[in-house]
Design a protein around this motif. Structure first.
Motif, PDB file in Angstrom:
ATOM      1  N   ALA A 132      33.842  22.380  47.328  1.00 35.83           N
ATOM      2  CA  ALA A 132      33.582  23.152  46.115  1.00 35.83           C
ATOM      3  C   ALA A 132      34.133  24.570  46.241  1.00 35.83           C
ATOM      4  N   ARG A 133      33.895  25.184  47.427  1.00 35.86           N
ATOM      5  CA  ARG A 133      34.401  26.545  47.611  1.00 35.86           C
ATOM      6  C   ARG A 133      35.924  26.579  47.596  1.00 35.86           C
ATOM      7  N   ASP A 134      36.538  25.568  48.208  1.00 36.74           N
ATOM      8  CA  ASP A 134      37.999  25.512  48.215  1.00 36.74           C
ATOM      9  C   ASP A 134      38.543  25.296  46.815  1.00 36.74           C
ATOM     10  N   LEU A 135      37.899  24.442  46.019  1.00 34.79           N
ATOM     11  CA  LEU A 135      38.345  24.199  44.646  1.00 34.79           C
ATOM     12  C   LEU A 135      38.222  25.454  43.797  1.00 34.79           C
ATOM     13  N   GLU A 136      37.100  26.163  44.015  1.00 35.08           N
ATOM     14  CA  GLU A 136      36.897  27.401  43.255  1.00 35.08           C
ATOM     15  C   GLU A 136      37.967  28.434  43.624  1.00 35.08           C
ATOM     16  N   ARG A 137      38.263  28.511  44.887  1.00 34.48           N
ATOM     17  CA  ARG A 137      39.265  29.481  45.309  1.00 34.48           C
ATOM     18  C   ARG A 137      40.638  29.125  44.761  1.00 34.48           C
ATOM     19  N   ARG A 138      40.989  27.859  44.792  1.00 31.32           N
ATOM     20  CA  ARG A 138      42.283  27.432  44.273  1.00 31.32           C
ATOM     21  C   ARG A 138      42.359  27.602  42.759  1.00 31.32           C
ATOM     22  N   SER A 139      41.226  27.395  42.031  1.00 28.83           N
ATOM     23  CA  SER A 139      41.211  27.572  40.561  1.00 28.83           C
ATOM     24  C   SER A 139      41.463  29.027  40.201  1.00 28.83           C
ATOM     25  N   GLY A 140      40.819  29.928  40.921  1.00 29.21           N
ATOM     26  CA  GLY A 140      41.045  31.353  40.674  1.00 29.21           C
ATOM     27  C   GLY A 140      42.503  31.727  40.882  1.00 29.21           C
ATOM     28  N   ARG A 141      43.098  31.242  41.975  1.00 25.03           N
ATOM     29  CA  ARG A 141      44.498  31.551  42.238  1.00 25.03           C
ATOM     30  C   ARG A 141      45.384  30.994  41.140  1.00 25.03           C
ATOM     31  N   LEU A 142      45.053  29.782  40.623  1.00 23.96           N
ATOM     32  CA  LEU A 142      45.854  29.167  39.575  1.00 23.96           C
ATOM     33  C   LEU A 142      45.742  29.953  38.273  1.00 23.96           C
ATOM     34  N   ALA A 143      44.521  30.440  37.962  1.00 27.92           N
ATOM     35  CA  ALA A 143      44.336  31.218  36.726  1.00 27.92           C
ATOM     36  C   ALA A 143      45.123  32.520  36.783  1.00 27.92           C
ATOM     37  N   ARG A 144      45.068  33.179  37.938  1.00 28.97           N
ATOM     38  CA  ARG A 144      45.826  34.414  38.069  1.00 28.97           C
ATOM     39  C   ARG A 144      47.324  34.163  37.957  1.00 28.97           C
ATOM     40  N   ALA A 145      47.819  33.068  38.494  1.00 30.87           N
ATOM     41  CA  ALA A 145      49.248  32.741  38.388  1.00 30.87           C
ATOM     42  C   ALA A 145      49.635  32.423  36.956  1.00 30.87           C
ATOM     43  N   ALA A 146      48.744  31.718  36.214  1.00 30.13           N
ATOM     44  CA  ALA A 146      49.043  31.389  34.818  1.00 30.13           C
ATOM     45  C   ALA A 146      49.074  32.648  33.959  1.00 30.13           C
ATOM     46  N   SER A 147      48.129  33.591  34.235  1.00 28.85           N
ATOM     47  CA  SER A 147      48.117  34.841  33.485  1.00 28.85           C
ATOM     48  C   SER A 147      49.383  35.643  33.734  1.00 28.85           C
ATOM     49  N   LEU A 148      49.813  35.689  35.023  1.00 28.87           N
ATOM     50  CA  LEU A 148      51.020  36.411  35.346  1.00 28.87           C
ATOM     51  C   LEU A 148      52.235  35.759  34.705  1.00 28.87           C
TER      52      LEU A 148
END
Length: 517
Positions: free
Chosen positions: A416-432
Motif C-alpha cells: 500500500a505504501r509503495d502504491l501510494e508513493r508511486r501514485s504521487g510520483r505519477l500525478a506529479r509527472a502528469a501535472s508537469l
C-alpha cells in the motif's frame, strides 16, 4: 786447356784463314767448350757458402751461387732433385755440393748442376740443428708440461729401430734380464734417404693400434739407434720425427746414440736414455728386486702385525690389572641392597596403617551420609531443573512469534505504501506534462502555424515564403493562404472600432503563460 784439345772448326767456302788461326762460330765454340768442360771434370764436390739464393721459381728450380774467399760459381738445382734433398739450401749456409760442371751457352758462363747437398762440417750441422731446435722449442714441443710419466710395469713394450743391428739385441737381452715383457718391434731404417719418414710412420703406427685389437697396443715406446756421427744421426733431428714423438699418446723413451749424442727427438720424448740398454732399464723394473722388495715388505708387514698384537696384549693386561675385582665391584651394590631391605619392612607397615586410616574415614563418612540419602537429594535437584528447558523454549517461541507478526504486518503495509508513493510520483509527472504540453497553450486561444512540410513558422517572412500554411487550433487544423503582410504592431494605429465595439467594460487581454495549467 790448350787449343789442341778443341775440335777443328767446320770449313766454309770462301773462308779465309790468315795464318794458322781457325775460324769458329759462337755456337760451335760454346758447344765445344761445354763438351770439353763436362768431359774433363764430370761430377765434382764443391765446398762453399750459398750466396744469392733465389727460392724455387715457378718452374720449381732453384738458382744460387757457391762462393769462398776467392771465387764464385753459379749453381742450379732442378725441381726433381730439390724435392728429394734432405737439407734444403739456405742463404749463407756453408755446404758441400755434389754435381756436374757444365756451361750455359746463353750467358757464356759455367755452372754446377747440383745432385746432392749437405752442410759442410760439424759446425754447419750444429748451426742447422740449433736453428731447428729453436724453432721447434718456440712452438712448445719441448715443454716439460707435455711430458708423461712412464708406466711402472708395462704389459707390452714397443721398439722402433733397425731389426738387424746390435741395438735390438741389447734391448731384448736387457728386458729379459730385468723383467721379461712382450716386445713389438717396428723395423725401420735409422739413417739414409727416407729413414726419417719411416721412423715417424712407426711412431704414429704404434699410436694408431686399438687398445683391444688383435695386435696389443704397447704401453711404452723405445726409439733407439746406436752411436754415429751427426750426419748418421740426422734422421732423428728431422722435423717430421720430432713432431711424431711430441704427438705420441704412448709414453716414449728416446735412446739415440751414446750418452754424449743429443738429438732433437731427445727433447720431444718423455724420457731420454743415454743408451738403448739404459732405455730398456727405464722401461721395466728388475723382477728380482721387485720380488726381494715384496718379500721384505711381507716380512715387515708380518713383524708389524706381531708387534701390534704384542702391544695390544700388553695394554690389555695393564688395563686388566687396573680393573677392580668382582667382590669390590659388588660390595657397594650389596650394601645398598641390605639397607633397602632394612627400610622395606617399616615402610610397608606404615603404608598399611595409612591405608587403614583412610578406609576408616571413608566408612565414617558413609555412615553419616548414606548413599540412599545422597540419591534422594540428587533426584530432588533433577526434578528442580526438569521444567527449565520447557520454560526457556516457550519464551523463545513467544519472542519469535512476536517478531514474525511484526514482519507480517510490515509485509501487508508495504504494497500500500509503495502504491501510494508511486501514485504521487505519477500525478506529479502528469501535472508537469500537462503544463509543458503545447496543446494546453492552444486551449487558451493560441494557434500553431505550420508550413507545407509540417515545420512551425516563426515569423511573417517565413509565412510569406511558405505561401500556404496550416493553422492548428486546440480543436483542429485549417488551411490558409498568406496573401500579404502588415506593418509591425508598434508602427500601426490601434483599431478603434474594435475597441469601441468591445465597450468600456471589456478587460484587456492578458497573454497566458506556457507554464500555467
Amino acid at each position: 786447356m790448350s787449343a789442341s784439345a778443341l775440335p777443328a772448326p767446320s770449313s766454309r767456302p770462301g773462308a779465309t784463314a790468315p795464318g794458322n788461326a781457325p775460324e769458329w762460330s759462337v755456337t760451335e765454340l760454346a758447344s765445344a767448350l761445354k763438351r770439353t768442360l763436362e768431359d774433363a771434370f764430370g761430377h765434382v764436390r764443391l765446398k762453399g757458402e750459398i750466396s744469392g739464393y733465389r727460392g724455387p721459381h715457378g718452374s720449381g728450380h732453384a738458382y744460387f751461387s757457391l762462393k769462398d774467399g776467392g771465387a764464385k760459381i753459379d749453381a742450379v738445382i732442378w725441381k726433381g732433385t730439390l724435392a728429394r734433398l734432405r737439407h734444403k739450401p739456405k742463404e749463407g749456409l756453408e755446404v758441400v755440393a755434389t754435381g756436374k760442371i757444365t756451361t750455359y751457352p746463353g750467358k757464356s758462363a759455367y755452372q754446377i748442376v747440383v745432385d746432392s747437398l749437405e752442410p759442410a762440417g760439424a759446425g754447419a750441422w750444429m748451426a742447422l740443428l740449433e736453428e731447428r731446435r729453436r724453432l721447434l722449442a718456440a712452438e712448445g714441443l719441448f715443454d716439460a708440461a707435455r711430458k708423461r710419466p712412464l708406466p711402472y710395469l708395462p704389459r707390452v713394450v714397443g721398439v722402433v729401430t733397425s731389426p738387424t743391428g746390435a741395438v735390438i739385441r741389447d734391448i731384448l737381452h736387457r728386458l729379459a734380464d730385468r723383467f721379461p715383457r712382450p716386445v713389438l718391434v717396428w723395423p725401420v731404417r735409422v739413417q739414409g734417404e727416407g729413414s726419417a719418414e719411416e721412423i715417424a710412420a712407426a711412431i704414429r703406427g704404434f699410436n694408431a693400434l686399438a687398445a683391444d685389437g688383435p695386435i696389443p697396443r704397447p704401453d711404452v715406446l723405445i726409439v733407439a739407434r746406436g752411436g754415429g756421427s751427426i750426419e748418421d744421426l740426422w734422421s732423428f733431428n728431422e722435423e717430421i720425427v720430432v713432431r711424431a714423438a711430441a704427438e705420441s699418446a704412448i709414453p716414449l723413451i728416446a735412446a739415440v746414440g751414446h750418452e754424449t749424442d743429443v738429438t732433437l727427438i731427445d727433447h720431444a720424448a718423455d724420457r731420454r736414455a743415454p743408451t738403448p740398454t739404459g732405455a730398456a732399464e727405464m722401461a721395466v723394473p728388475v723382477q728380482h728386486e721387485l720380488s726381494a722388495d715384496l718379500d721384505a715388505l711381507a716380512r715387515r708387514h708380518a713383524g708389524a702385525l706381531a708387534r701390534l698384537v704384542d702391544r695390544r696384549r700388553s695394554d690389555l693386561r695393564g688395563l686388566a690389572r687396573a680393573l677392580p675385582g668382582p667382590e669390590a665391584v659388588l660390595a657397594q651394590k650389596r650394601q645398598r641392597l641390605d639397607l633397602a631391605e632394612a627400610r622395606l619392612a617399616p615402610a610397608l607397615a606404615a603404608n598399611a596403617r595409612d591405608a587403614q586410616g583412610r578406609l576408616g574415614r571413608v566408612l565414617q563418612g558413609l555412615a553419616r551420609n548414606p548413599p540412599t540419602l545422597r540419591l534422594a537429594r540428587a533426584r530432588e535437584r533433577l526434578a528442580g531443573i526438569d521444567h527449565r528447558p520447557r520454560h526457556a523454549l516457550e519464551r523463545t517461541l513467544a519472542v519469535q512469534g512476536e517478531r514474525l507478526a511484526g514482519l507480517a504486518r510490515r509485509l501487508e503495509q508495504a504494497p500500500a505504501r509503495d502504491l501510494e508513493r508511486r501514485s504521487g510520483r505519477l500525478a506529479r509527472a502528469a501535472s508537469l506534462f500537462s503544463s509543458l504540453n503545447y496543446r494546453s497553450v492552444l486551449a487558451r486561444g493560441y494557434a500553431l502555424v505550420l508550413d507545407g512540410a509540417g515545420r512551425p513558422v516563426g515569423g511573417t517572412e517565413a509565412a510569406r515564403a511558405a505561401g500556404r500554411v496550416t493553422v492548428e487550433f486546440a480543436d483542429g487544423r485549417v488551411e490558409a493562404t498568406v496573401e500579404g503582410g502588415e506593418a509591425p504592431e508598434s508602427t500601426r494605429p490601434a483599431p478603434r472600432r474594435a475597441a469601441a465595439r468591445r465597450g468600456p467594460a471589456a478587460a484587456p487581454a492578458r497573454q497566458g503563460s506556457l507554464f500555467e495549467p
